[in-house]
Design a protein around this motif. Structure first.
Motif, short mmCIF file in Angstrom:
data_model
loop_
_atom_site.label_atom_id
_atom_site.label_comp_id
_atom_site.label_asym_id
_atom_site.label_seq_id
_atom_site.Cartn_x
_atom_site.Cartn_y
_atom_site.Cartn_z
N UNK A 420 43.95 32.38 44.81
CA UNK A 420 44.03 33.04 43.61
C UNK A 420 44.16 31.94 42.45
N UNK A 421 44.97 30.81 42.80
CA UNK A 421 44.98 29.70 41.72
C UNK A 421 43.68 29.15 41.48
N UNK A 422 42.81 28.80 42.53
CA UNK A 422 41.52 28.21 42.50
C UNK A 422 40.59 29.34 41.54
N UNK A 423 40.83 30.74 41.85
CA UNK A 423 40.21 31.70 40.91
C UNK A 423 40.28 31.48 39.62
N UNK A 424 41.52 31.41 39.18
CA UNK A 424 42.04 31.43 37.80
C UNK A 424 41.28 30.23 36.97
N UNK A 425 41.32 29.12 37.85
CA UNK A 425 40.94 27.74 37.09
C UNK A 425 39.19 28.14 37.11
N UNK A 426 38.73 28.67 37.97
CA UNK A 426 37.31 28.60 37.97
C UNK A 426 37.00 29.72 36.79
#
Length: 598
Positions: A420-426
């Motif tokens: 989820x954190x990676x998706x937000x950054x993406x």
């Protein structure tokens, strides 16, 4: 001191149960009216004693002796209930051969017993003796009441699901159902049953022929359409049967819903939407049609249409009886805090409505929908959406902290939080930071194909082609059927005009694993374009765009149309894509390079 009973207490209880069972079976339930002559039970003293002894022998482990007493009693009285009891007693002792012998005696004593034929058939299937099933199956169908025969025929393929030789099973069913094929009342059911058996055997062409033949017999019948829906994943021609059925029977809500689900599974969202819209316009539409329609409109980046459908769902769900509301996800029956079906459906709708508001940059509205979600089990989903809202407003660090602060109960929760954190950054194009999060995740969860794939997408954004290929090759090694990995590697090579023949083979492998998937079809069209096969590229890209009018697919199709001299059609497609997402990088680059004026 009380005198002890000559029989154990449990034995007496069993005997009493037998008396009641035998008496209930012997007396027919009569309609109220003038009194009829009393019909006495056949249970006399010697029979009672024999049944009691048989039950006691069984309980003491003397299976053969006890069972023989029950069989003798059943044969003498010609009583179905006693034959059933004898069969089940053998099964309880795991004496399956003895149970089969019982059904043989049962059928010999009562040749017209439907129940005896059914028991014998089931035992033969469990014992993997398919060759012996032909006669009892024919008898079963002959004895089944005419009004129930088609349903019985339709259920036959499920009986043989565990059969080792599927082709032999299909041939056997063709042999058994020959009489049914000759009757107008059962022909459709028989053709569909045989077709389903051939489908299980992998002969999709034969199955499709039978689906077409049964549909031609009765275009309004749902059974051929259902078989065609099963075939669609491997036999695209079967779709015409479904479409023809819906023309013959436009109000077939059940078929439209399944059709929409099959189309959605193939990511043909644009094709699925009209089916769901037709359902919602009909009489008494199923409630989940609105929820599914809203989700699909959201995938197609139609937030206004999605909002309208989802609000319809919310309004109707709040007024519907609990049993009517969609069950939106798996449920643990032992979970004291589990949501009701109504709550799960509404929670899903609120999350989707929040996404629709977010797509329209209505961040206040998106938060208002999230505030309606009260289920603690969906905390990560809610906080991930809140984090996305914060990141899009420039509050990236606050967004990351929001996700990190969600409690996790174990490794699965931690893995979900990292994704989820990676998706937000993406979403906010912080590729380097997203890559760091995913690299850390792969340290914690080594050899996780999905995490490796996600990291490969990030290093591709950073133009680290060697690292991307290494990660994707590892994904393929760990999970050889990971079609996204084949497609991603093939498309990345095609996009950079590298090793184009190899790129085409990789994408074709992906398409073999996921037939008809629009993004993979788009990749294949793009590599054909790079190879100079413009006509084939145009065919594939038009097919992909029709199934899913995604912005990037539209950019590819628009370019090939433009380079083919079809400038007006190219402008139309590019304009549609621009209206959906003006900020898409692929589209912007395509418009600038081609110098297209929309």
């Amino acid at each position: 001191m009380p005198t002890s009973s000559p029989f154990p207490r449990a034995g007496l209880a069993l005997a009493c149960a037998l008396v009641l069972m035998h008496g209930a079976h012997a007396q027919e339930t009569a309609p109220k009216g003038p009194a009829e002559p009393v019909r006495n039970s056949a249970l006399d003293g010697p029979l009672f004693y024999q049944l009691l002894r048989g039950e006691l022998e069984l309980r003491s482990g003397q299976v053969v002796e006890g069972h023989q007493m029950l069989i003798d009693a059943a044969r003498r009285t010609r009583d179905e209930a006693l034959f059933r009891r004898a069969t089940e007693a053998a099964l309880q002792q795991r004496a399956i051969e003895l149970a089969l012998q019982t059904t043989q005696v049962w059928r010999a004593t009562l040749p017209d017993s439907l129940e005896a034929a059914r028991y014998q058939l089931q035992l033969l299937i469990v014992m993997n003796r398919p060759d012996d099933t032909v006669e009892p199956l024919r008898t079963l169908l002959r004895l089944t009441p005419a009004g129930e025969r088609s349903a019985a025929i339709t259920a036959l393929p499920r009986l043989f699901e565990r059969s080792g030789d599927k082709a032999q099973t299909a041939k056997r069913l063709e042999q058994i159902l020959q009489p049914s094929l000759g009757s107008a009342d059962t022909r459709v059911a028989a053709q569909v049953a045989i077709g389903r058996a051939w489908f299980a055997a992998g002969d999709n062409a034969r199955a499709n022929e039978l689906a077409k033949a049964s549909h031609a017999q009765d275009p309004a019948a749902e059974l051929p359409a259902l078989l065609a829906l099963e075939l669609m994943g491997t036999t695209p021609a079967a779709e015409s049967i479904v479409q023809s059925h819906l023309q013959a029977k436009p109000a077939s809500h059940a078929i439209r819903m399944v059709y929409a689900r099959v189309l959605s599974a193939g990511q043909r969202y644009a094709d699925a939407v009209p089916q769901l819209e037709a359902v919602t316009r009909g009489d008494n539409p199923p409630l989940n049609a609105w929820l599914t329609l809203g989700a699909l409109q959201l995938e197609l980046k139609h937030p206004r249409e999605a909002t309208a459908a989802l609000q319809q769902y919310v309004q109707r769900a709040q007024n519907a009886p609990p049993a009517v509301v969609i069950q939106a996800g798996p449920q643990d029956e032992d979970d004291d805090n589990a949501e009701t079906a109504a709550d799960r459906g509404l929670t899903q709708a609120y999350l989707l409505l929040s996404q629709a508001a977010e797509q329209q940059r209505d961040y206040v509205g998106a938060e208002a929908w999230l505030a309606k979600v009260t289920d603690a089990q969906r905390a990560l989903d809610v906080q991930s959406r809140r984090a996305s809202l914060l990141a899009k407003q420039g509050k990236v660090q606050a967004a990351r902290e929001l996700i990190r602060n969600v409690p996790d109960k174990g490794p699965d929760d931690l893995r979900a939080k990292l994704l989820a954190e990676a998706q937000v950054l993406r979403e906010v194009k912080q590729w380097e930071e997203a890559n760091r999060v995913l690299a850390a995740a792969n340290q914690k969860f080594p050899d996780d194909p999905d995490l490796l794939y996600e990291q490969s997408m990030m290093v591709e954004k950073l133009n680290r082609m060697d690292e991307m290929e290494r990660l994707l090759r590892k994904v393929i090694q760990l999970k050889p059927d990971h079609h996204h990995a084949y497609n991603a590697l093939g498309y990345s090579l095609a996009e950079r005009n590298l090793r184009l023949p190899e790129a085409r083979e990789l994408i074709k492998k992906a398409l073999d694993l996921a037939p008809g998937e629009p993004f993979i079809t788009d990749s294949l069209g793009w590599v054909e374009y790079r190879l100079g096969n413009r006509e084939e590229a145009l065919r594939l890209l038009q097919q992909a765009y029709k199934s899913r009018p995604d912005v990037e697919i539209g950019a590819h199709l628009g370019e090939v149309l433009w380079m083919s001299g079809q400038h007006e059609e190219a402008r139309r497609v590019l304009r549609e894509s621009h209206n959906r997402d003006q900020g898409n990088e692929v589209l912007k680059e395509t418009l600038a390079r081609l110098r297209v004026d929309l």
